[in-house]
Design a protein around this motif. Structure first.
Motif, PDB file in Angstrom:
ATOM      1  N   PHE A  43     -16.101  29.643  44.682  1.00 17.62           N
ATOM      2  CA  PHE A  43     -16.514  29.042  43.413  1.00 17.62           C
ATOM      3  C   PHE A  43     -17.516  27.938  43.710  1.00 17.62           C
ATOM      4  O   PHE A  43     -17.306  27.128  44.606  1.00 17.62           O
ATOM      5  CB  PHE A  43     -15.284  28.461  42.702  1.00 17.62           C
TER       6      PHE A  43
ATOM      7  N   THR B 249      -9.394  28.464  36.774  1.00 19.95           N
ATOM      8  CA  THR B 249     -10.662  27.739  36.719  1.00 19.95           C
ATOM      9  C   THR B 249     -11.521  28.239  35.559  1.00 19.95           C
ATOM     10  O   THR B 249     -12.147  27.438  34.860  1.00 19.95           O
ATOM     11  CB  THR B 249     -11.411  27.870  38.060  1.00 19.95           C
TER      12      THR B 249
ATOM     13  N   VAL C 229     -11.290  30.248  46.506  1.00 22.70           N
ATOM     14  CA  VAL C 229     -10.144  30.420  45.610  1.00 22.70           C
ATOM     15  C   VAL C 229      -9.620  31.852  45.660  1.00 22.70           C
ATOM     16  O   VAL C 229     -10.334  32.780  46.002  1.00 22.70           O
ATOM     17  CB  VAL C 229     -10.496  30.048  44.152  1.00 22.70           C
TER      18      VAL C 229
ATOM     19  N   CYS D 222     -13.874  23.383  36.006  1.00 21.51           N
ATOM     20  CA  CYS D 222     -13.928  22.956  37.405  1.00 21.51           C
ATOM     21  C   CYS D 222     -12.762  22.021  37.715  1.00 21.51           C
ATOM     22  O   CYS D 222     -12.528  21.055  36.982  1.00 21.51           O
ATOM     23  CB  CYS D 222     -15.253  22.241  37.680  1.00 21.51           C
ATOM     24  N   PRO D 223     -12.019  22.276  38.809  1.00 22.23           N
ATOM     25  CA  PRO D 223     -10.900  21.402  39.149  1.00 22.23           C
ATOM     26  C   PRO D 223     -11.343  20.020  39.615  1.00 22.23           C
ATOM     27  O   PRO D 223     -10.529  19.100  39.658  1.00 22.23           O
ATOM     28  CB  PRO D 223     -10.180  22.157  40.270  1.00 22.23           C
TER      29      PRO D 223
ATOM     30  N   CYS E 243     -19.425  24.975  41.466  1.00 23.64           N
ATOM     31  CA  CYS E 243     -19.521  24.339  40.149  1.00 23.64           C
ATOM     32  C   CYS E 243     -20.983  24.150  39.757  1.00 23.64           C
ATOM     33  O   CYS E 243     -21.777  23.652  40.554  1.00 23.64           O
ATOM     34  CB  CYS E 243     -18.813  22.993  40.168  1.00 23.64           C
TER      35      CYS E 243
ATOM     36  N   SER F 229     -17.288  23.305  32.269  1.00 25.44           N
ATOM     37  CA  SER F 229     -17.058  24.691  31.868  1.00 25.44           C
ATOM     38  C   SER F 229     -17.751  25.613  32.864  1.00 25.44           C
ATOM     39  O   SER F 229     -18.871  25.345  33.293  1.00 25.44           O
ATOM     40  CB  SER F 229     -17.626  24.943  30.476  1.00 25.44           C
TER      41      SER F 229
ATOM     42  N   VAL G 161      -6.168  31.323  40.967  1.00 24.53           N
ATOM     43  CA  VAL G 161      -6.909  30.058  40.822  1.00 24.53           C
ATOM     44  C   VAL G 161      -8.242  30.319  40.128  1.00 24.53           C
ATOM     45  O   VAL G 161      -8.699  29.513  39.324  1.00 24.53           O
ATOM     46  CB  VAL G 161      -7.101  29.374  42.191  1.00 24.53           C
ATOM     47  N   ARG G 162      -8.848  31.459  40.401  1.00 20.45           N
ATOM     48  CA  ARG G 162     -10.098  31.837  39.720  1.00 20.45           C
ATOM     49  C   ARG G 162      -9.866  31.916  38.214  1.00 20.45           C
ATOM     50  O   ARG G 162     -10.654  31.373  37.429  1.00 20.45           O
ATOM     51  CB  ARG G 162     -10.602  33.176  40.252  1.00 20.45           C
TER      52      ARG G 162
ATOM     53  N   HIS H  89      -9.778  26.646  32.448  1.00 23.45           N
ATOM     54  CA  HIS H  89      -9.672  25.191  32.329  1.00 23.45           C
ATOM     55  C   HIS H  89     -10.869  24.416  32.846  1.00 23.45           C
ATOM     56  O   HIS H  89     -10.941  23.204  32.670  1.00 23.45           O
ATOM     57  CB  HIS H  89      -8.408  24.706  33.042  1.00 23.45           C
TER      58      HIS H  89
END
Length: 45
Positions: free
Chosen positions: A6, A25, A17, A30-31, A8, A36, A21-22, A28
């Motif tokens: 990933f 993400t 990931v 970017c961790p 951002c 977005s 987790v993908r 929700h």
């Protein structure tokens, strides 16, 4: 085992990931910064 990388679009953070987790993400953002993201921000490894 990570299957995707990933990147951002806002903060430039790169994270390896796995599929769950993908999906999180995509739902929700970017961790790191919360931006977005879309499918195009993931590269299959």
């Amino acid at each position: 085992m990570s299957e995707y990388e990933f990147t951002c679009p806002d903060c430039g953070q790169q994270i390896e990931v796995n599929p769950p987790v993908r999906e999180a993400t995509l739902s929700h953002g970017c961790p790191v910064c919360g931006a977005s993201v879309s499918q195009e921000h993931f590269a299959k490894q």
